[in-house]
Design an enzyme around this catalytic site. Structure first.
Site, mmCIF file in Angstrom:
data_model
loop_
_atom_site.group_PDB
_atom_site.id
_atom_site.type_symbol
_atom_site.label_atom_id
_atom_site.label_comp_id
_atom_site.label_asym_id
_atom_site.label_seq_id
_atom_site.Cartn_x
_atom_site.Cartn_y
_atom_site.Cartn_z
ATOM 1 N N ASN A 77 2.008 -0.271 -10.114
ATOM 2 C CA ASN A 77 1.327 -0.495 -8.735
ATOM 3 C C ASN A 77 0.709 0.728 -8.011
ATOM 4 O OD1 ASN A 77 1.493 -3.533 -8.324
ATOM 5 N ND2 ASN A 77 3.625 -2.898 -8.824
ATOM 6 N N LEU A 119 -3.275 4.959 1.264
ATOM 7 C CA LEU A 119 -4.289 5.735 0.052
ATOM 8 C C LEU A 119 -4.841 4.589 -0.685
ATOM 9 C CD1 LEU A 119 -1.474 8.411 -1.132
ATOM 10 C CD2 LEU A 119 -3.545 8.806 0.648
ATOM 11 N N PHE A 121 0.715 -1.268 0.100
ATOM 12 C CA PHE A 121 0.025 -0.022 0.208
ATOM 13 C C PHE A 121 0.943 1.177 0.026
ATOM 14 C CE2 PHE A 121 0.471 -1.657 4.174
ATOM 15 C CZ PHE A 121 0.766 -0.460 4.917
ATOM 16 N N TYR A 122 0.165 2.408 -0.341
ATOM 17 C CA TYR A 122 1.182 3.719 -0.503
ATOM 18 C C TYR A 122 0.658 4.544 0.681
ATOM 19 C CZ TYR A 122 2.764 1.747 -4.955
ATOM 20 O OH TYR A 122 3.352 1.021 -5.775
ATOM 21 N N LEU A 123 1.705 5.286 1.298
ATOM 22 C CA LEU A 123 1.496 6.389 2.034
ATOM 23 C C LEU A 123 1.448 7.672 1.435
ATOM 24 C CD1 LEU A 123 3.869 4.996 4.763
ATOM 25 C CD2 LEU A 123 1.391 4.626 4.750
#
Length: 158
Positions: free
Chosen positions: A143, A81, A29-31
């Site tokens: 991604n 996010l 996952f992305y911060l």
């Protein structure tokens, strides 16, 4: 500066499956994410975690990766996010390289993408029959895009 030079392909069939020698379950996952930078957390097999900072766009990008405590990664998941990406990464030996084949699950079920990391942008590599259309640089298959775009079009198998 650490560099990642990676080419990405769609798959042209399941001919890779008999050659896969190992697999690992990934959750990422992305911060934060911008046009030319991102911060990602990846949990591998529910046992370890890394924080990765990427800069730039295209074939060659800056990449900085650090081990972080699994507990921290699990806590950070609440700040993700977009969607958490779930996939199984299969490794296939290919001459002096390894092809990483990501089989996506959940909201991205049906998407399968192959990646090969190179040491130079012009480096040649064996091109097995199961590699289909090259999508390096196609933002639909990043991604980051897969995590942040509400609707993802899954390509039809070749």
């Amino acid at each position: 500066m650490a560099r990642e030079i990676e080419r990405k392909f769609l798959l042209a069939g399941d001919g890779w499956r008999p050659h896969a020698h190992s697999a690992k379950r990934l959750e990422q996952f992305y911060l934060f994410a911008g046009e030319d930078r991102s911060c990602r957390v990846r949990i591998t097999d529910g046992a370890s975690a890394k924080l990765t900072l990427k800069t730039g766009r295209g074939l060659s990008r800056g990449e900085f990766e650090y081990d972080i405590p699994l507990e921290d990664a699990e806590t950070l998941r609440d700040s993700a996010l977009g969607r958490v990406i779930e996939k199984t990464r299969h490794l296939v030996a290919n001459g002096r390289h390894t092809i990483e084949i990501d089989v996506y699950e959940g909201a991205l079920d049906g998407l399968i993408v192959a990646e090969i990391e190179l040491t130079d942008e012009d480096e040649s590599f064996e091109h097995p029959d199961f590699l289909g259309a090259e999508v390096t640089g196609d933002e639909r298959y990043l991604n980051q895009t897969l995590a942040l775009r509400p609707q993802v079009e899954t390509p039809e198998p070749h």
